[in-house]
Design a protein around this motif. Structure first.
Motif, PDB file in Angstrom:
ATOM      1  N   GLU A   1     -55.994 115.371  67.857  1.00 23.84           N
ATOM      2  CA  GLU A   1     -57.149 116.097  67.343  1.00 23.84           C
ATOM      3  C   GLU A   1     -57.958 115.155  66.475  1.00 23.84           C
ATOM      4  OE1 GLU A   1     -56.885 119.868  65.028  1.00 23.84           O
ATOM      5  OE2 GLU A   1     -54.906 119.869  65.943  1.00 23.84           O
ATOM      6  N   PRO A   2     -59.284 115.276  66.511  1.00 25.59           N
ATOM      7  CA  PRO A   2     -60.053 114.438  65.594  1.00 25.59           C
ATOM      8  C   PRO A   2     -59.620 114.733  64.154  1.00 25.59           C
ATOM      9  CG  PRO A   2     -61.492 115.589  67.124  1.00 25.59           C
ATOM     10  CD  PRO A   2     -60.120 116.129  67.325  1.00 25.59           C
ATOM     11  N   LEU A   3     -59.629 113.691  63.319  1.00 24.72           N
ATOM     12  CA  LEU A   3     -59.124 113.823  61.953  1.00 24.72           C
ATOM     13  C   LEU A   3     -59.884 114.895  61.163  1.00 24.72           C
ATOM     14  CD1 LEU A   3     -56.930 112.426  60.314  1.00 24.72           C
ATOM     15  CD2 LEU A   3     -58.696 110.990  59.325  1.00 24.72           C
ATOM     16  N   ASP A   4     -61.225 114.937  61.341  1.00 24.09           N
ATOM     17  CA  ASP A   4     -62.002 115.903  60.578  1.00 24.09           C
ATOM     18  C   ASP A   4     -61.597 117.331  60.889  1.00 24.09           C
ATOM     19  OD1 ASP A   4     -63.271 113.911  59.403  1.00 24.09           O
ATOM     20  OD2 ASP A   4     -65.129 114.056  60.576  1.00 24.09           O
ATOM     21  N   GLN A   5     -61.383 117.567  62.226  1.00 23.93           N
ATOM     22  CA  GLN A   5     -60.997 118.925  62.613  1.00 23.93           C
ATOM     23  C   GLN A   5     -59.660 119.301  62.016  1.00 23.93           C
ATOM     24  OE1 GLN A   5     -61.070 119.548  66.833  1.00 23.93           O
ATOM     25  NE2 GLN A   5     -63.189 118.804  66.949  1.00 23.93           N
ATOM     26  N   ARG A   6     -58.750 118.310  62.051  1.00 26.05           N
ATOM     27  CA  ARG A   6     -57.414 118.572  61.499  1.00 26.05           C
ATOM     28  C   ARG A   6     -57.535 118.922  60.021  1.00 26.05           C
ATOM     29  NH1 ARG A   6     -54.377 113.516  62.155  1.00 26.05           N
ATOM     30  NH2 ARG A   6     -55.883 112.691  63.587  1.00 26.05           N
ATOM     31  N   ASN A   7     -58.378 118.140  59.314  1.00 29.98           N
ATOM     32  CA  ASN A   7     -58.510 118.371  57.881  1.00 29.98           C
ATOM     33  C   ASN A   7     -59.153 119.707  57.589  1.00 29.98           C
ATOM     34  OD1 ASN A   7     -57.297 116.100  57.246  1.00 29.98           O
ATOM     35  ND2 ASN A   7     -59.168 114.877  57.116  1.00 29.98           N
ATOM     36  N   ASP A   8     -60.163 120.055  58.397  1.00 28.53           N
ATOM     37  CA  ASP A   8     -60.807 121.337  58.174  1.00 28.53           C
ATOM     38  C   ASP A   8     -59.799 122.452  58.344  1.00 28.53           C
ATOM     39  OD1 ASP A   8     -63.068 120.105  57.617  1.00 28.53           O
ATOM     40  OD2 ASP A   8     -64.072 120.483  59.534  1.00 28.53           O
ATOM     41  N   ALA A   9     -59.004 122.313  59.444  1.00 32.69           N
ATOM     42  CA  ALA A   9     -58.013 123.347  59.714  1.00 32.69           C
ATOM     43  C   ALA A   9     -57.024 123.411  58.557  1.00 32.69           C
ATOM     44  CB  ALA A   9     -57.289 123.041  61.016  1.00 32.69           C
ATOM     45  N   ALA A  10     -56.626 122.217  58.085  1.00 29.93           N
ATOM     46  CA  ALA A  10     -55.626 122.175  57.028  1.00 29.93           C
ATOM     47  C   ALA A  10     -56.183 122.680  55.711  1.00 29.93           C
ATOM     48  CB  ALA A  10     -55.114 120.750  56.851  1.00 29.93           C
ATOM     49  N   GLY A  11     -57.485 122.579  55.532  1.00 30.93           N
ATOM     50  CA  GLY A  11     -58.034 122.917  54.236  1.00 30.93           C
ATOM     51  C   GLY A  11     -58.613 124.314  54.166  1.00 30.93           C
ATOM     52  N   SER A  12     -58.475 125.096  55.229  1.00 29.63           N
ATOM     53  CA  SER A  12     -59.177 126.368  55.254  1.00 29.63           C
ATOM     54  C   SER A  12     -58.394 127.505  54.604  1.00 29.63           C
ATOM     55  CB  SER A  12     -59.531 126.731  56.698  1.00 29.63           C
ATOM     56  OG  SER A  12     -58.327 126.822  57.424  1.00 29.63           O
ATOM     57  N   GLY A  13     -57.140 127.277  54.205  1.00 31.98           N
ATOM     58  CA  GLY A  13     -56.336 128.372  53.640  1.00 31.98           C
ATOM     59  C   GLY A  13     -56.693 128.661  52.199  1.00 31.98           C
ATOM     60  N   GLN A  14     -55.900 129.536  51.618  1.00 28.70           N
ATOM     61  CA  GLN A  14     -56.187 129.980  50.251  1.00 28.70           C
ATOM     62  C   GLN A  14     -55.271 129.347  49.209  1.00 28.70           C
ATOM     63  OE1 GLN A  14     -58.807 132.049  49.535  1.00 28.70           O
ATOM     64  NE2 GLN A  14     -59.236 131.552  51.676  1.00 28.70           N
ATOM     65  N   GLY A  15     -54.280 128.593  49.665  1.00 29.60           N
ATOM     66  CA  GLY A  15     -53.345 127.987  48.725  1.00 29.60           C
ATOM     67  C   GLY A  15     -52.030 128.736  48.636  1.00 29.60           C
ATOM     68  N   HIS A  16     -51.569 129.228  49.780  1.00 27.28           N
ATOM     69  CA  HIS A  16     -50.290 129.942  49.825  1.00 27.28           C
ATOM     70  C   HIS A  16     -49.172 128.917  50.018  1.00 27.28           C
ATOM     71  CE1 HIS A  16     -47.064 132.123  51.961  1.00 27.28           C
ATOM     72  NE2 HIS A  16     -47.419 133.137  51.180  1.00 27.28           N
ATOM     73  N   VAL A  17     -48.179 128.958  49.137  1.00 29.11           N
ATOM     74  CA  VAL A  17     -47.083 127.979  49.220  1.00 29.11           C
ATOM     75  C   VAL A  17     -45.794 128.707  49.569  1.00 29.11           C
ATOM     76  CG1 VAL A  17     -45.716 126.283  47.913  1.00 29.11           C
ATOM     77  CG2 VAL A  17     -48.177 126.487  47.496  1.00 29.11           C
ATOM     78  N   ALA A  18     -45.020 128.125  50.481  1.00 26.91           N
ATOM     79  CA  ALA A  18     -43.743 128.770  50.841  1.00 26.91           C
ATOM     80  C   ALA A  18     -42.654 127.727  51.059  1.00 26.91           C
ATOM     81  CB  ALA A  18     -43.939 129.597  52.105  1.00 26.91           C
ATOM     82  N   PHE A  19     -41.456 128.044  50.623  1.00 23.48           N
ATOM     83  CA  PHE A  19     -40.263 127.229  50.905  1.00 23.48           C
ATOM     84  C   PHE A  19     -39.407 128.015  51.889  1.00 23.48           C
ATOM     85  CE2 PHE A  19     -39.507 123.682  47.756  1.00 23.48           C
ATOM     86  CZ  PHE A  19     -40.817 123.635  47.302  1.00 23.48           C
TER      87      PHE A  19
END
Ligand SMILES: Nc1ncnc2c1ncn2[C@@H]1O[C@H](COP(=O)(O)OP(=O)(O)OP(=O)(O)O)[C@@H](O)[C@H]1O
Length: 630
Positions: free
Chosen positions: A368-386
């Protein structure tokens, strides 16, 4: 060539991988080119070749000297006045040309050496920065700085001079040897009797040098490491009045280095005594003069030929000495280069997310182009899970620090983690920061494994403020803007200043900064020593505010402060925490009663979790540490 060196290793690895699919000796088997002396030398091959060309052009002019000398002596003996003066004129002319060309030889090889040092330092530093956090847990920083300074300089210095002198010496030795045979083959054969003895001595000497050189560089790195540690923690040393103890610790390492150097000096002495002074200077010379005198008296050689042979023999000896020196330096630099190449060829920075310097691993979304990956990765709200996370630190693989941790930190809410010292609270924070990877299970940010995030992207979403705030030497402005260096934002003071001031206001530090004569341009000293703990802490908070992270990690951010500073920092934090996912590690329950939920850790496991209400009673009825309940 220089630009190519400065590119990230990632790019270089891609190129080298596509350029050759066949594993070679310089491949690590996965298409990644390994660093070797040959590869380093080849990078500067154009400059080295130019130096060699000048060297070869120079050769006949310097070799001509003994020839002219012998000729002048012979003409003198024959009282041929006119020939004597004309030969001296030729001799002076050849010497001047030789001198001019010598300047270019020295300049070109020195220039190449500086280029090598610069590019190797940058490459090594880039590689060190690409290592996983676990590497720094076990590698002293003093040792790394020794590699970056002394080892690289030794390596580059020796390589270039060795290169120059070896080429020059080999070419001259060949040229002079041919001249010797041409002058008188019998005397030349007598000279050759020294060769087997020379070869034997060199073999033994090089074996010793190789082994000793590694020990010498290691001892230097250890001494460096002690010095760096002491200098960086000098206040602790001073407060325990341990200057003498630290001096002795340094002295011990320096003495080891000294003893190795003394051993080296003794072996060097024996080597030069036997090879240079006895074999070449005495034995060969006595044989040649003796046999030459015999041939002279027998009328088989004339005076001019014999003196020419002796002058050339002198030259041969000088260049043999030069070659021995180059050869021993080359082997010694092997000690320095072994460690440098060990780091340069270190692969698998296992703790680094994709896209970090030096990372060449492929993730599950590669392609995947890096920008798309980053957009996808950055679109959440900040939910963290272990998810069932197990973990041991690389430095202590047998010690299981986390034993099946599962929890969720809801986006936009505050989760507090509390527990006894050593229960694993900070380790949870380290895993969210992707400092280390779990041995089993997953750490997720907005449903994605944190390890699959592009390195800079993850660290623009997640930010940390911890107990031991480290500032960098520089101004307050530099320190606050440190968090936006990788964001591609303009760092010009004019454009960022209003936001920096705003962040400082949120962090409760603006008034203090404004009261300083130089305001935001005030220097903070090395690691921020010119500020108080609370001031450092609030600058760190301003740094986090400026970055505006979605997830804020607070690892005992107020535990080392007095009441007044703690209040100022807490007020600042309360403002920063609005609308962010906050995971806060605390020692005392009272400091986190306004969290949305609380996790209680014990011995690497979660023993309780829930809202603050009722937690105090549950902890009191359990076996919790009284300190936690304060
Ligand atoms: N870099 C490291 N290498 C090896 N072991 C480590 C490392 N850092 C921490 N540990 C060990 O991991 C365990 C958990 O440490 P951690 O720092 O997570 O505890 P903590 O609950 O945050 O403690 P504290 O409240 O004292 O800060 C401890 O036993 C510690 O010795």
């Amino acid at each position: 060539m220089e630009e190519a060196l400065d590119e990230p290793l990632l790019e270089e690895r891609r190129r080298s991988g596509s350029a050759s699919t066949q594993a070679s000796r310089e491949d690590d088997g996965a298409g990644v080119k390994r660093w070797t002396i040959r590869r380093v030398v080849l990078q500067e091959s154009a400059w080295l070749a130019l130096g060699c060309v000048v060297l070869l052009i120079r050769m006949p002019f310097s070799i001509a000297m003994p020839y002219f000398q012998a000729l002048v002596l012979a003409k003198l003996a024959g009282h041929e006045r006119h020939e004597v003066w004309s030969t001296i004129k030729f001799m002076a002319g050849a010497g001047c040309i030789d001198a001019v060309l010598d300047f270019w030889c020295v300049y070109l090889f020195s220039y190449t050496k500086s280029r090598l040092i610069k590019s190797l330092r940058l490459k090594l530093f880039e590689k060190v920065l690409a290592q996983e956090i676990g590497y720094f847990d076990v590698t002293p920083s003093g040792e790394l700085s020794s590699r970056l300074t002394t080892d690289i300089a030794t390596l580059a210095n020796d390589m270039t001079w060795v290169f120059r002198f070896s080429i020059e010496a080999v070419a001259r030795i060949l040229g002079v040897s041919l001249t010797l045979f041409h002058t008188d083959w019998r005397l030349a054969l007598v000279t050759c009797t020294a060769v087997p003895l020379l070869a034997g001595a060199n073999r033994l000497y090089s074996k010793f040098l190789r082994e000793n050189a590694i020990r010498v560089q290691d001892s230097l790195a250890k001494a460096n490491s002690v010095a760096q540690e002491v200098l960086s923690c000098f206040r602790v040393v001073y407060s325990f009045a341990n200057e003498k103890y630290e001096y002795q610790r340094y002295q011990k390492e320096v003495s080891k280095n000294f003893h190795l150097n003394v051993k080296q000096a003794i072996i060097d002495g024996f080597y030069y005594m036997f090879v240079s002074t006895f074999l070449m200077n005495t034995a060969v010379r006595v044989l040649i003069i003796g046999y030459g005198a015999h041939l002279f008296f027998a009328g088989e050689i004339d005076f001019e030929k014999l003196s020419r042979f002796v002058f050339f023999l002198d030259m041969l000896q000088n260049w043999c000495n030069m070659l021995f020196d180059s050869f021993s330096n080359l082997i010694k630099s092997g000690g320095a280069s072994a460690k440098v190449f060990e780091i340069l060829n270190r692969t698998g920075a296992a703790g680094r997310g994709k896209g970090g310097a030096g990372d060449d691993r492929r993730g599950d979304d590669e392609g995947e182009p890096l920008d798309q990956r980053n957009d996808a990765a950055g679109s959440g709200q900040g939910h963290v899970a272990f998810e069932n996370v197990h973990f041991s630190y690389p430095a202590r693989p047998g010690d299981i620090v986390l034993k099946g941790i599962t929890f969720e930190a809801e986006a936009g809410k505050t989760l507090a983690i509390i527990g006894r010292s050593g229960s694993g609270k900070s380790t949870l924070i380290h895993l969210i920061e992707n400092f280390y990877q779990p041995s089993a299970g997953r750490v997720l940010l907005d449903g994605r494994d944190v390890h699959s995030f592009e390195h800079t992207r993850l660290h623009s979403i997640v930010s940390i403020v911890n107990q031991d705030t480290v500032l960098f030497g520089g101004t307050i402005y530099d320190n606050i803007t440190y968090s936006v260096h990788n964001s591609g934002e303009p760092l010009l003071a004019r454009e960022l200043m209003p936001r920096v001031v705003e962040a400082a206001k949120v962090a409760n530090i603006h008034d203090f900064i404004s009261s300083l004569p130089e305001g935001y341009d005030t220097e903070v000293g090395e690691r921020g020593v010119q500020l108080s703990g609370g001031q450092r802490q609030r600058i760190a908070i301003a740094r986090a505010v400026l970055m505006n992270p979605r997830v804020l990690l607070l690892d005992e951010a107020t535990s080392s402060l007095d009441n007044e500073s703690e209040k100022a920092v807490k007020d600042a934090l309360d403002r920063v925490m609005e609308n962010k996912t906050v995971i806060v590690v605390a020692h005392r329950l009272s400091t986190i009663m306004n969290a949305h939920s609380i996790l209680v850790m014990e011995d690497g496991a979660i023993v309780d979790c829930g809202p603050p209400s009722g937690m105090q009673d549950r902890l009191r009825s359990g076996a919790a540490d009284m300190e936690i309940l304060e």
